[in-house]
Design an enzyme around this catalytic site. Structure first.
Site, PDB file in Angstrom:
ATOM      1  N   CYS A 127      46.409  55.602  57.597  1.00 41.76           N
ATOM      2  CA  CYS A 127      47.123  56.482  56.081  1.00 41.76           C
ATOM      3  C   CYS A 127      47.719  57.356  56.601  1.00 41.76           C
ATOM      4  O   CYS A 127      46.989  58.579  56.741  1.00 41.76           O
ATOM      5  CB  CYS A 127      46.222  56.616  54.795  1.00 41.76           C
ATOM      6  SG  CYS A 127      46.787  57.232  53.514  1.00 41.76           S
ATOM      7  N   SER A 135      41.536  47.728  51.629  1.00 39.07           N
ATOM      8  CA  SER A 135      41.411  49.330  51.781  1.00 39.07           C
ATOM      9  C   SER A 135      40.906  50.015  50.834  1.00 39.07           C
ATOM     10  O   SER A 135      41.768  49.788  49.645  1.00 39.07           O
ATOM     11  CB  SER A 135      42.296  50.100  52.603  1.00 39.07           C
ATOM     12  OG  SER A 135      42.177  49.886  53.892  1.00 39.07           O
ATOM     13  N   GLY A 177      49.665  38.979  64.140  1.00 40.70           N
ATOM     14  CA  GLY A 177      50.339  37.942  64.398  1.00 40.70           C
ATOM     15  C   GLY A 177      50.093  36.742  64.909  1.00 40.70           C
ATOM     16  O   GLY A 177      50.199  35.317  65.452  1.00 40.70           O
ATOM     17  N   GLY A 179      52.835  39.622  61.079  1.00 48.26           N
ATOM     18  CA  GLY A 179      52.741  38.506  61.217  1.00 48.26           C
ATOM     19  C   GLY A 179      53.107  38.197  62.802  1.00 48.26           C
ATOM     20  O   GLY A 179      53.843  38.473  63.639  1.00 48.26           O
TER      21      GLY A 179
HETATM   22  C1  LIG Z   1      50.915  42.518  52.002  1.00 46.43           C
HETATM   23  C2  LIG Z   1      49.471  43.193  53.328  1.00 46.43           C
HETATM   24  C3  LIG Z   1      48.150  44.149  53.004  1.00 46.43           C
HETATM   25  C4  LIG Z   1      47.591  45.103  53.840  1.00 46.43           C
HETATM   26  N1  LIG Z   1      47.091  45.538  53.209  1.00 46.43           N
HETATM   27  C5  LIG Z   1      46.009  46.477  54.224  1.00 46.43           C
HETATM   28  C6  LIG Z   1      44.836  47.132  53.640  1.00 46.43           C
HETATM   29  O1  LIG Z   1      44.951  47.944  52.288  1.00 46.43           O
HETATM   30  N2  LIG Z   1      44.172  47.768  55.058  1.00 46.43           N
HETATM   31  C7  LIG Z   1      44.051  47.677  56.460  1.00 46.43           C
HETATM   32  O2  LIG Z   1      43.458  48.264  56.524  1.00 46.43           O
HETATM   33  N3  LIG Z   1      45.119  46.761  56.758  1.00 46.43           N
HETATM   34  C8  LIG Z   1      45.803  46.294  55.881  1.00 46.43           C
HETATM   35  N4  LIG Z   1      47.050  45.426  55.876  1.00 46.43           N
HETATM   36  C9  LIG Z   1      47.165  45.176  57.798  1.00 46.43           C
HETATM   37  C10 LIG Z   1      46.780  43.970  58.105  1.00 46.43           C
HETATM   38  O3  LIG Z   1      45.384  44.247  57.818  1.00 46.43           O
HETATM   39  C11 LIG Z   1      47.320  43.499  59.542  1.00 46.43           C
HETATM   40  O4  LIG Z   1      46.065  44.903  60.064  1.00 46.43           O
HETATM   41  C12 LIG Z   1      48.344  43.232  59.860  1.00 46.43           C
HETATM   42  O5  LIG Z   1      48.620  42.748  58.809  1.00 46.43           O
HETATM   43  C13 LIG Z   1      48.493  42.314  61.185  1.00 46.43           C
HETATM   44  O6  LIG Z   1      47.768  41.421  61.393  1.00 46.43           O
HETATM   45  P1  LIG Z   1      48.263  39.793  60.778  1.00 46.43           P
HETATM   46  O7  LIG Z   1      50.081  39.841  61.524  1.00 46.43           O
HETATM   47  O8  LIG Z   1      47.830  38.824  61.023  1.00 46.43           O
HETATM   48  O9  LIG Z   1      49.135  39.596  59.537  1.00 46.43           O
HETATM   49  C14 LIG Z   1      47.680  43.942  55.056  1.00 46.43           C
HETATM   50  C15 LIG Z   1      49.038  43.751  55.637  1.00 46.43           C
HETATM   51  C16 LIG Z   1      49.856  43.004  55.469  1.00 46.43           C
HETATM   52  C17 LIG Z   1      50.388  42.227  55.204  1.00 46.43           C
END
Ligand SMILES: Cc1cc2nc3c(=O)[nH]c(=O)nc-3n(C[C@H](O)[C@H](O)[C@H](O)COP(=O)(O)O)c2cc1C
Ligand SMILES: Cc1cc2nc3c(=O)[nH]c(=O)nc-3n(C[C@H](O)[C@H](O)[C@H](O)COP(=O)(O)OP(=O)(O)OC[C@H]3O[C@@H](n4cnc5c(N)ncnc54)[C@H](O)[C@@H]3O)c2cc1C
Lengths: 306, 270
Positions: free
Chosen positions: A130, A46, A245, A218
């Site tokens: 946010c 972001s 996830g 996750g």
């Molecule tokens: C370490 C970390 C940082 C993240 N930073 C952002 C971010 O900067 N902007 C955003 O829109 N989502 C952010 N997310 C959310 C992810 O883009 C995603 O929507 C969320 O982790 C669910 O997907 P996943 O289970 O595949 O990680 C972040 C997630 C993680 C784990």
């Protein structure tokens, strides 16, 4: 081999896997490395108008079931994106790039989207998860129909590029929020952002994250993501980057059946390393082969139609 | 798919002992079977303050040490802690140094890099290695671990200081150059400021000796997720591909010895 390519808001992706925002997205080199490892597209962290420090560590913690983070959206600001990240990535653009932006007020959202438009991404993703400062409760814009509509209306006026809104699952009715964004001209959605959570260290008797609470991602959140995708697809029919996830090819197929056109993966790299992108794509291909699917278009949203 | 059992939660440990090394550096001892190898690191949580990457300075399977230089808020907070205070630890993380039994090693240390290099030396001499240990500092009072290193059998210590207050005056690379010219060393390992390590790699190249170094880039997660420590232009992660990396790979990186990034990902030139 099945045809795994998909078109999303007019942009063609060689395969439906997309790096989610905030993971491995600090530099253009890192984004390109993710594509080299098999991702069909990438999303930036972001990006703010100005430099943003984020929270102090601990900001991340993982278990076999879930990951919890409160990075606090640290970022070098749009100047870094404009001078470094985008020019370096676009110089040999290996796959489509989604520019994710964030702001705390409506007027900043308008400015950052206009700035992002000039950076040259294929798609602009607006993170409205946010806490905002315009709302007296400091609620994220994505937590109310009014807030989500207001942001969408204003960012729509700032760009002609495909515009998608990233939604939070931390609401009673995500479909209602999505419908409001659709009405104001959103072209699609990325969902879900993380689920609100906390981990307490029992020995120290205190929350582990410096920010105390954080966002769960996750394996544990996959059913939440699948339902949110299903509900939003059913309500709007708009293209969705199904995220949350997704760890395997079969997970990806599942969320596509709920209506996702692209599949976002972030936390997967914790469990499978960045090489997991190519593995997931291969697993999707094997699944298609076994199940007689020649084109992924056949499965997008099938579960919603039943 | 078989998701490995993953758990990056903290082990909460009391500080067992604190050793003053020099005016700005302390060693913290923990009784815990960490299982760290020379070159690996841990993430250390100072509750209520911050969590930072620190090299394993020693590990015998029963206790491990971390040697910390006071440079800012987190390291200062750690320096104020007392025996019995609790910190959180996750690790060991990352890659480690590798060598063969009986090899002749050249180890080059700058600053707190002396700690992990000491760990290499201590393990290597146990396996019949000969060790040339080069240690450099700005002046005598900033030299670290000299007593510990001199107690090891099979280790030749070569000291240099910029001001000449101990050992040879000048850069440690001059001493390294002389010793490598004798043609007896099999490999060079180095840990210290990046600009120093780059110079070490160049000296090793001049003598056709392979070299490996401990890279230090800004790290948040230490487990390959945040992307903060990705290097230009390969985009690979120092926390996973490193911190111990092959100079053959590093020397091709446009950022090597030139810049690093901060917590926001903004570049800073050395
Ligand atoms: C370490 C970390 C940082 C993240 N930073 C952002 C971010 O900067 N902007 C955003 O829109 N989502 C952010 N997310 C959310 C992810 O883009 C995603 O929507 C969320 O982790 C669910 O997907 P996943 O289970 O595949 O990680 C972040 C997630 C993680 C784990
Ligand atoms: C793999 C690795 C091993 C390390 N081993 C040791 C060690 O054995 N002993 C030791 O004293 N220090 C070690 N460091 C550096 C140590 O992490 C920083 O000195 C420390 O985090 C400084 O924090 P601070 O709040 O005290 O200072 P700050 O004022 O926050 O920072 C001072 C300087 O330290 C560096 N730094 C700060 N935070 C980080 C971070 N999260 N990752 C990398 N660099 C950072 C930056 O260059 C910064 O300019 C290691 C770093 C890495 C990456």
């Amino acid at each position: 081999m099945a045809n795994l390519s998909v078109t999303f808001c007019g942009v063609t992706f060689e395969n439906p896997t997309v790096l989610a925002s905030g993971i491995l997205g600090v530099t253009a080199s890192s984004l390109k490395n993710v594509v080299r490892n098999g991702a069909g597209g990438v999303t930036t962290k972001s990006i703010w108008l100005e430099e943003h420090p984020g929270h102090k560590n601990p900001t991340m913690i993982g278990t076999e079931h879930f990951f919890l983070n409160a990075v606090g959206l640290s970022d070098g600001g749009i100047k870094k994106a404009k001078e470094e990240t985008f020019p370096e990535y676009l110089a040999d653009k290996p796959a489509p790039i989604i520019g994710n932006v964030i702001a705390k007020s409506l007027s900043d959202f308008e400015k950052i989207v206009a700035e992002m438009d000039a950076c040259g991404p294929d798609i602009i993703e607006v993170n409205i998860s946010c806490p905002n400062v315009d709302d007296k409760y400091g609620k994220p814009f994505s937590c109310s129909v009014g807030g989500a509509s207001d942001v969408t209306r204003i960012v729509r006026s700032a760009t002609k590029k495909p515009l998608i809104i990233k939604l939070t699952p931390n609401v009673p009715n995500i479909a209602e929020i999505a419908e409001a964004c659709a009405k104001e001209g959103a072209d699609g959605f990325c969902l879900i952002n993380t689920v609100a959570g906390m981990v307490i260290d029992t020995k120290l008797r205190m929350p582990v994250l410096t920010n105390k609470s954080g966002g769960v991602s996750g394996p544990a959140i996959k059913p939440v993501a699948v339902k949110a995708t299903y509900d939003v697809f059913k309500a709007t029919g708009l293209p969705i980057i199904g995220t949350g996830g997704i760890m395997t090819g079969e997970d990806a197929i599942e969320i596509m059946m709920a209506g996702a056109r692209l599949v976002g993966m972030g936390t997967m790299v914790y469990y499978r390393d960045v090489a997991g992108f190519a593995e997931v794509v291969k697993e999707m291909d094997i699944w298609c082969e076994k199940n007689g699917v020649k084109n992924l278009e056949e499965i997008i949203g099938v579960a919603v139609k039943k | 798919m078989n998701i490995e059992k993953f758990d990056s939660r903290f082990e909460i440990l009391p500080i067992k002992e604190i050793i003053d090394e020099n005016p700005t550096t302390k060693t913290f001892v923990f009784e815990y079977p960490l299982g760290g190898k020379p070159g690996q690191f841990i993430m250390m949580w100072i509750p209520g303050v911050d969590e930072k990457p620190m090299s394993v300075a020693f590990d015998d399977g029963k206790e491990f040490w971390v040697t910390v230089c006071k440079v800012g808020p987190a390291s200062e907070a750690l320096h104020l802690m007392k025996v019995g205070d609790l910190v959180g630890v996750r690790g060991p993380l990352g890659t480690h140094y590798n060598w063969g039994n009986g090899d002749h090693l050249a180890l080059v240390a700058g600053g707190y890099g002396a700690a992990p290099m000491y760990f290499v030396a201590r393990e290597a001499v146990k396996r019949g290695c000969k060790v040339e240990f080069f240690i450099g500092a700005r002046s005598k009072d900033l030299l670290l671990y000299v007593d510990k290193i001199s107690k090891l059998e099979g280790v030749n210590l070569h000291i240099s200081t910029n001001d000449g207050s101990e050992g040879r005056q000048g850069f440690v690379t001059v001493l390294l150059d002389e010793v490598l010219a004798e043609g007896n060393c099999d490999v060079v390992f180095t840990c210290g400021p990046e600009v120093m390590m780059k110079a070490v790699g160049e000296v090793a190249d001049k003598h056709n000796v392979a070299s490996y170094m401990s890279m230090e880039k800004y790290m948040k997660c230490g487990i390959g997720v945040c992307g903060q420590c990705a290097v230009d232009d390969t985009g690979e992660l120092v926390c996973k591909q490193g911190p111990v990396m092959d100079w053959k790979y590093l020397k091709k990186l446009p950022e090597m010895g030139k810049y690093h990034r901060d917590a926001q990902g903004t570049k800073h030139y050395f």
